[in-house]
Design an enzyme around this catalytic site. Sequence first.
Site, PDB file in Angstrom:
ATOM      1  N   ASN A  96       0.851  -1.174   0.000  1.00  0.00           N
ATOM      2  CA  ASN A  96       0.000   0.000   0.000  1.00  0.00           C
ATOM      3  C   ASN A  96       0.896   1.237   0.000  1.00  0.00           C
ATOM      4  OD1 ASN A  96      -1.748   2.194   0.833  1.00  0.00           O
ATOM      5  ND2 ASN A  96      -3.252   0.683   1.444  1.00  0.00           N
TER       6      ASN A  96
ATOM      7  N   VAL B   2      -5.224   0.098  -2.605  1.00  0.00           N
ATOM      8  CA  VAL B   2      -5.420   1.544  -2.734  1.00  0.00           C
ATOM      9  C   VAL B   2      -6.582   1.965  -1.846  1.00  0.00           C
ATOM     10  CG1 VAL B   2      -5.961   3.432  -4.314  1.00  0.00           C
ATOM     11  CG2 VAL B   2      -4.539   1.509  -5.106  1.00  0.00           C
ATOM     12  N   ASP B   3      -6.288   2.753  -0.816  1.00  0.00           N
ATOM     13  CA  ASP B   3      -7.311   3.258   0.095  1.00  0.00           C
ATOM     14  C   ASP B   3      -7.722   4.663  -0.340  1.00  0.00           C
ATOM     15  OD1 ASP B   3      -6.980   0.962   1.697  1.00  0.00           O
ATOM     16  OD2 ASP B   3      -5.357   1.912   2.824  1.00  0.00           O
ATOM     17  N   TYR B   4      -9.017   4.902  -0.367  1.00  0.00           N
ATOM     18  CA  TYR B   4      -9.484   6.230  -0.777  1.00  0.00           C
ATOM     19  C   TYR B   4     -10.732   6.607   0.002  1.00  0.00           C
ATOM     20  CZ  TYR B   4     -13.486   4.280  -3.227  1.00  0.00           C
ATOM     21  OH  TYR B   4     -14.670   3.642  -3.513  1.00  0.00           O
TER      22      TYR B   4
END
Length: 243
Positions: free
Chosen positions: A89, A115-117
């Site tokens: 990440n 992918v953190d959003y």
Amino acid sequence: MQSRNFRLQRVGDINWLERNYKFQKISFSLDELVVLNASRKSKDIVDFSKVVNRLVNDVFIPVAAGGGIRSLADADLLFLNGADKVILNSPLYELPELAEDIIKKYGSQSLVACVDYKLIDTVPTIFINDGTKKLDLSISEYLKKIQLCGVGEIILNSIDQDGTGFGYDIDTISQISSLINVPLIIMGGAGNENHLKDGIELDNVSAVATANLFNFIGNGLPKAREYLINQSINLARWIDADK
């Protein structure tokens, strides 16, 4: 840990996991197991690798593990302890050369990008470091950047939907999935089998991930898989030898 919008609540340890969820059995409801080290301070890769080693015992499905990988040696350790893939990440942004090193040694299929959003004024915005650091890159720029690294898959995780059980962020995924040219896994928000169906039927989505169904609803995963198969979703039909 149970996570909601990236706020963590402890629910048990490795012994609790093994006692309540025998992965040899539950794996017949899964295509892949994702194990993430969500520690908020130091992420001890040696201790984490020991946990992975215990979890994968007699599990026949692929296992992807990540959290705290900061060197090729860290990735090596997870592979040696049973991981089939490793997940990066924050290092994809902070240490892009690490992705190249892993791919060079193990191949693109061995590396998964997470992918953190979350939405800020309706704009999907990338966060790293366990959701604490916002990136200035647009989501389209970031997705292009990590795909140029050669990652084999991408997990797209909605911080806003995380742990809510309200369903995936369908609108955002629909808008950006066409930007992704590798298998896409979506995560964050699944609370029932209909949410899984809604997600897997989206264009360009290859897989859906859930933690809530696994952690808190007894036989939720077997029933969810049976439901999806009955809805003509293209899933493998595993044969449980104990039945």
